[in-house]
Each structure stands twice: as C-alpha cells, then as structure tokens.
Scaffold this active site. Structure first.
Site, PDB file in Angstrom:
ATOM      1  N   GLY B 234       0.737  -1.128   0.095  1.00 15.11           N
ATOM      2  CA  GLY B 234      -0.135   0.025  -0.271  1.00 15.11           C
ATOM      3  C   GLY B 234       1.036   1.269   0.067  1.00 15.11           C
ATOM      4  N   HIS B 235       0.242   2.400   0.156  1.00 14.85           N
ATOM      5  CA  HIS B 235       0.929   3.848  -0.071  1.00 14.85           C
ATOM      6  C   HIS B 235       1.306   3.986   1.202  1.00 14.85           C
ATOM      7  CE1 HIS B 235      -3.360   4.474   0.806  1.00 14.85           C
ATOM      8  NE2 HIS B 235      -2.961   5.575   1.681  1.00 14.85           N
ATOM      9  N   ASN B 236       2.681   4.619   1.148  1.00 15.21           N
ATOM     10  CA  ASN B 236       3.409   5.164   2.508  1.00 15.21           C
ATOM     11  C   ASN B 236       3.933   4.070   3.051  1.00 15.21           C
ATOM     12  OD1 ASN B 236       4.267   7.306   4.204  1.00 15.21           O
ATOM     13  ND2 ASN B 236       2.541   7.176   5.215  1.00 15.21           N
TER      14      ASN B 236
END
Lengths: 341, 341, 341
Positions: B234-236
C-alpha cells in the site's frame, strides 16, 4: 507552500484564522497533516483526531477550528484545490505514431493514445480520454469521456466503461469467468464466457485487478465503485454505487453487493451471496451467506457480527486457559462425587 | 561433461573423491542423478535416496559420500554452479528498433531496451541494465545499474530504483494508492496520489506484484527487500533491509516493517501498523496491531504468539469434545445439587 | 432464439418434449436458466435445482424432465452446441505487421500473432494457435496447436505448453521462483531459477495468474488443469489432471497436488505438501500438512475435516456463552465445596 489567504482567494471563500499560514497540499480529513488543507463534509465530523492545517466548511457551519474557510459548497471548493495542487499533465498528446487504431474505431476530440497500444474494431472512446502505452483494447469496447487508462491495461471485447473512469496499470477487464462443466470421469470442459462487463462512471480499478465476464449475464459496477489492487471480481457480479473494496479482495461468481459497502483487504465472498447497502467487513472476513442487515459490520470466517467475533477471538487466544478450567472442574467434581459415596 | 576437479576449481572447494568423475549438470538433492552435482544444506539430510554424482557440503561436514566438495557456503557454491551451467543470455542487445526512448532519456553504456518498450521523458537508466519487451517506464523514473526488468512491467512516473534490482514480469511500481474522501451522501472522491516510490539496491519484485504511491509521502523499500508474486504494498509503506514477503501478502497503507522480517504467504497487515526487525509471520497471519518484540514469531488472525496460536488451534479442532465435557460437568453438578437437597 | 426441434437436428438427437420451445444459449447444469440448454453427464445427477430449458441425455437415460434430447454421446452433442452458439471469431489473422517474430521461430499454418507481440528465438507455435496483442514470448518456448493466448501475457524462456491451452490476459508463465539463501548477517541472496514450466493440453490459466519456475526441477500442470485469476503457483509444484483452483489460491513451492482436486478461493497450501486425488478444499482453507485421503473434504486453518471444522466454527461463534457456562459451573462447584465443609 502557499498562504491561506491566497488559497481563500482561489476558492472565493471567507477566511477565519491566520492569513499567513502556509499550506503545502490537500488531503482527506483523516490523513491531512499540519501543512495540508481538507474539508468537512458535515458539521458532525469528529475533530479530535484532525490535524489538518485548515478546514474548508459550509457557510453557517458551527465547527470550531483554528483555520477555517467558509464557502457555499465545501466539496466543490476542495475539488478546485485538488485541481490547483495537482494539475493534470497529459502522458501523451494525440495518437502516438506507434499505436494501432482500427479504421473502424471512433475517438472523440482530445483523445490521446499511447505507444504500442492497440485499439480494436468498432471501439468508441469519448472525448478527452487518455489511453497510455501498451494498452490492449479489444473490439466493440466503449470507453466514455475523460477516462484515464494506465499502461498495459487489457480491456476485452464488448466491455462498456462510463465517464471519468480511472484504470490503474495491468488491470484486466472482461477476462473469461471461471466456468466449467465436468464429464462423468471428472474432466472439466470450458463453458464459453460471452457476457458483457459494464463499468459505471467515476469508477476506479486498481493495478492488476481482474473483472470477469460471465457466460451470458452482465458483470456490473455501478457509478463510483472503487477497487484497490489485485482484487478479483468473478463473473455475473454486481456492485452498487460508491462501494469500495480493498486490496486482494475476492468476490465469487454471481455475488450481489449493495451501495457504499466497504471491505477490508483479503476479504472473500462465496458465490451467489447478497450483501446489503452500507455493510462493512473487516480485513480477511470470509462471507459464507447473505448479509441482509444494512450498515451492519462483520468479521471472521465464517463471518459474524464484528463485536461477537471480537469476543470469540479474545477467548480463542486463551483457549488453553479455559480448557484448564474445565480440567480443574472435572477434578473437583470427581472429588465431590467420591466424597458423596 | 566436466570433470569434478574442474568444478572444484570453479567453486574453490576441496575435493574428496574421484577427480576425473564426470558431471553433466546440477540438480536438487532429491532429483540429482549420477551425472549431476547437488548440495547438502545441513549435515542432517537423509542420504539413503540420494543418487547424485557429487555433493557440495560445508567445511567440517561429517557427511559420508563417494564424491564430496567442501566449501564455506554450500548454497553460494551451488548458485555459482547454476550460473556456470546456465549462464545468463541477454534477452536483447542494445536498444531495439521497435522500442521508444524519449530524446530526453539518458541510458548508460551497455543498457538494452526490448521491443515495444516505452521509456518516457527524463528517464535515467544506469549502465548494463536490461529492460525487456513491453515494459512501460513513465517520465522522471530513475533506474540504477545492472538492473533486470522483465517483460510487461509498468513503472509509473517519479519512481526511483537502485542498482542490481530484478523486477519480474507484469509488476506495477507506483500505481495510485487507494485514497478517497467521502461526501455526506457517502460518494467516494479520489484524493490524488503524487508521492514517490523508492526501491533500494539488490531488491527483487515478483510477478504481477503491486507497489503503490501515496498522496505526498514516499513508499520505500530498503536494500535487499524481496517480494514474491502478487504481493500488494500500500501507499506510504516502508520496508526494512533484507525483509522477504511471500506470495499474495497484503500490506495496508502507512505500515512500517523492520529489517529481515519474513512473512509467509497470504499474510495481511492492517494500516499504520509497525513491525519490529526480524519478526516472522506464519502464512495467512492477520496482523491487527504493532509487533514490538524483535525476532518474535506470530500466527493467526488476530495475530498472537505462534506457540499460543498453535495451542489454541489444536483445541479449536476439537472444540466439540470440550463442549461435551462441559455438558457432562453440568449434568454431574445437577445431580450433585439434587442429591444435596 | 432457436427452437428445440432445430437444435435437435443440429446434434442429430431424438426429442422428447416441446419442439417449439425456444433456446437462447448453453450453460452448465447448475447455472442453465429457462432459455438455456445443458447436458446431464450421468443419470444420477440431482435435478431438484436444475432450471434449464432442456437437457441433453444419453440414449436409454431414465432421467425425467420436461424437454429432453437423447443422443449417443451427450457431451459431444453439447460441445457441438457450444460451437454453434459461440463460433470462434479470430482476434487477428496472420502475423501483424507490428509484431516481432524472430527469424529462428517456427509457426505452424493458421497461426496468428497480434500487434506489439514479441516472439523470441527458437520459439515453436503449433498450427491454428492465436497469440493476441502485447504478448511477450521469450526464447525456446514451445506452444502447441490451437492455443489461445490473450493480450499482455508473458511466457518466459523454455516454457512448454500443450495443445488447446487458453491463457487469459496478463498471466505470467515461468517467472522466477522465490528462492534465496541468507548470509550470516541475514542478507538474502538470490538462487538462480532455471527450471522449466510445463503445461499440459486443455489447460486454462486465469487473468494475471503467475506460475513460477524452479531452480532446476520442473513445475508441471498436467492436462485439463484449470486455474482461475490471480492464482500463485510456486516453483517445482506439480498439479494433476483436471484439478481446478479458484481465484487467489496460493500454492507454495514443491507442493504436489493430485487429479481432479478442487480448491475454493483464497486457499493457501504450505510448501512440500502432498494432496491426494479428488480432495476438495473450502475457500480460505490453509493446508499445513499432507492430505492423504482421496476425495476427502477440508476447511479451516489449520485445515481439518470439513464437518469437524464446521462444528468447531459454530461453537467459535458463541464461545462467550460456553465460557459463561464454565463460570456458572465454577460458582456452583464452589458452593457445593463450601456446603461440604
């Protein structure tokens, strides 16, 4: 960095707070940090966790916060700031020399098609839609206006896609459903899958996500459906408006999902199941039967009410202790029984 | 056919056995025949079924076998022999006529780019890196030296990749994170995802694996991170050096994973969770909160200490019997209570 | 719509029922609706749930149903109707001008290769096989007759594929297995993966599914293996004839699966496990050891007999109540013990 006063001018709002406060970007209410601006959809949002540098709110809002910008329509103003901070820069302009576009395909004004992309016979692409490189679009596909199709997406024949749809790289729309019949010795024989996939407007499909076609029925995503990466949507599934499925969710064939449903990652839903509007499912939930109660929350496998699942899970962690208590009871009873004799 | 003595020289080992014995190829311990060489990972391997022509073993090994080569690290020596018997043959040489390379892209010496691959504006590719066919590299991407990018990989804009990185076919690096905000009627509205993805050196990304970009933060894989196929990052997210995630693992947004962590297949990790260095997770584990203890081992969903989880799981298998014991106790108590009256 | 009498003529059968009954399509016994025709593999099929408009049965069948067509070989007749209702329309004809085919590749008569597809050195493609656009086929690959390879599939070097195989878009065949050794500081070092992937005839591989190659051994799918979308097949796995794996199933390295095995979605199987012929696994099952009993049915994680798993799951849902019963027992015992004193 831009000062709040300037942002206020861009969205023609009224500022309450520090005009010189500096903002770097926009973000959601939950995620916005001190250098980010966000908006409050309602006065009833909970502000304890909010860390945003500024909030856009409706005229007459009673929200109390350090930096506020009042506007008639908060979301419209927020959208304007999205455009301001993230102006769209086209991947390519026009139709690349090394793309193939069938002579029978129709493309609206402003359409761009990237290198090594294939646009089949009778495909229609609405104005301002952008097709990146390596995209394969089979015959008779319809793509609406202002769509953004990233690299190496495959869209199989007869798929229909609405307006403002975003498809992340590598997604496959309209692959064959998993349909077989078995001979008496067990040999599986393929049943052709010729049904359509229909995707509404404002949908987003994640990277390498797959949406299958059915034998004859339609697989349907209503408007504003959001699918994360590596999601599997089986044949003849329908998904209601605004529903969001997280990464690696798997939806079996002929499942009917309501509106504004939210599923955590790796949820699985068995075939022919119906799920009511607003249902929320914790990550890894396994849904084994219909969920009829709207806005209910479930977890576990087989799925159950989330509170009950949590209670059972806590007990599960310590099952050994409970079994020990049974053993103690058995010994005590035995002693009591012996004493009785 | 090559003589054992020569192989021994290649891997700088010490031979015990017949220097003139001829070897045709390598194979696994179980499958190697009389003309094949293999290796023993430990002294405790069972040799009854082994038919290999020769065994590579660790210095000081007490294994008794006709032909043995002693080396400090048997696996590494075996890998060297794999390279010897199966040398890397480049997929293509130079830049294919049917590739597109932007005039503003910079490619180091020895770089090869395959057919139907797109290299966007301002891309940098370090020397000796090999890009296979159908690869789509968006603008401003940096790829280091001696990387191997297999066919149909997509690398979105601004991604940075270190040296000696291998990306298996179909992987998507830098797709948009799953970020939305909801209007008061529940309609989900996309939050742009413009953050970078940064991949260290010596990483390997599996087939059709997806690594998302965030709104503004960076998604980071440190050196030597190994991702199997169909993994979702996922992001980050940040992942520490040497961590290996098996097939179909899903990591939610903003998770922080330490160094040398090992996850089995289909593990899921909830958002914003932190996992300490050296943690091991059994397949299908669902991580629902921070794991702070380094080198701890966990399983189950919600995750718990692996030993406790195994104990609970054994009890779960036979829950019916324990419930029967409760029923027996209830009857006995009832009888005791009646007798008391 | 076509009348039953006409269909009966096409398959040269004998009609019992309404000659004017109208049929729209074919489907499986379980899924066929009132406007669809299907076939009964045996007389013992259960008819309660069947809603088909008509059934094709064997001469002499004792099945009782409104519309029946008797033929000598029901499946052959059904296959003829599949051809009738879904005639194959080629995606492209011949070899596209914008495809690359190595001068050393050999293609049989009737082979078609789509735009932007790459066919490497020494590839063999059997007659009438159809390769769509954006497909990347590495060197030394063998593809049999009458195969259908959809867009953006990647087939790595040395893979062997039988006849009549269908590969859905985005699938990756022959990616490297996840094989590493670790140095003493934990740094993971790649072991080259040079083994073959061998796929039998009549197999189907789902969209974005991945099948890995091994270090030296072969990864093998026997004839008629059917894989749904986003399935992960690890290195050195073998899968028996007629086995079907649903979406997002993950098979770890060196697993041996028997014939006609059926797995529900999101099942995971640990490495080196053997599974007997005819085994069925419920969705999300986690297999942690060999399953030796043929045709046995399992569920849960760790897997167990499906009936026992269901019983345990029902108890799990209500664990709190059982714990309450233990508490009641404890109180009662305490009272009994006190009374005794």
């Amino acid at each position: 960095m831009i000062k709040l006063q300037q942002l206020c001018g861009i969205i023609k709002g009224r500022l309450k707070g520090d005009p010189g406060y500096e903002i770097l970007s926009v973000n959601s209410l939950e995620k916005a940090g001190k250098e980010e601006i966000t908006f409050a959809a309602k006065d009833t949002v909970k502000l304890e966790q909010v860390k945003a540098g500024a909030l856009i709110v409706a005229e007459g809002s009673k929200i109390d916060y350090a930096n506020l910008i009042y506007v008639p329509e908060p979301y419209a103003a927020f959208a304007a700031l999205l455009e301001f901070f993230f102006p769209r820069s086209p991947f390519n302009e026009g139709i690349a020399g090394q793309a193939y576009v069938s002579p029978t395909a129709r493309t609206g004004s402003g359409v761009s098609i990237g290198m090594f992309s294939y646009i089949g016979d009778n495909v229609e692409i609405g104005e301002d839609s952008e097709i990146h490189s390596g995209v394969q679009v089979y015959h008779n596909v319809k793509i609406g206006k202002n769509c953004l199709i990233y690299a190496n997406v495959v869209i199989r024949e007869d798929v229909e896609i609405g307006d403002h749809v975003i498809i992340q790289p590598g997604a496959v729309i309209g692959g064959d459903g998993f349909g077989f019949t078995r001979l008496s010795d067990g040999t599986p024989i393929k049943i052709p899958q010729k049904g359509k996939v229909i995707i509404g407007s404002h949908c987003e499909i994640g990277s390498n996500t797959c949406i299958d076609r059915s034998t004859v029925e339609e697989t349907v995503l209503e408007d504003y459906v959001k699918l994360d990466n590596l999601v599997q949507i089986g044949h003849n599934v329908s998904i209601g408006r605004g529903t969001a499925l997280s990464g690696q969710v798997g939806i079996s064939g002929s499942v009917k999902i309501g509106k504004n449903v939210i599923m955590g990652g790796q949820v699985g839903v068995g075939d022919h199941i119906k799920i009511a509007d607003g249902v929320m499912l914790a990550g890894k939930t396994g849904v084994v039967g219909n969920i009829k109660e709207e806005n209910s929350i479930h977890g576990g496998y087989p799925h159950q009410d989330i509170r009950q699942w949590r209670k059972s899970s806590v007990i599960f962690r310590n099952l050994e202790k409970y079994i020990d208590r049974i053993r103690v009871l058995e010994k005590k009873i035995k002693k009591l029984e012996e004493n009785e004799k």
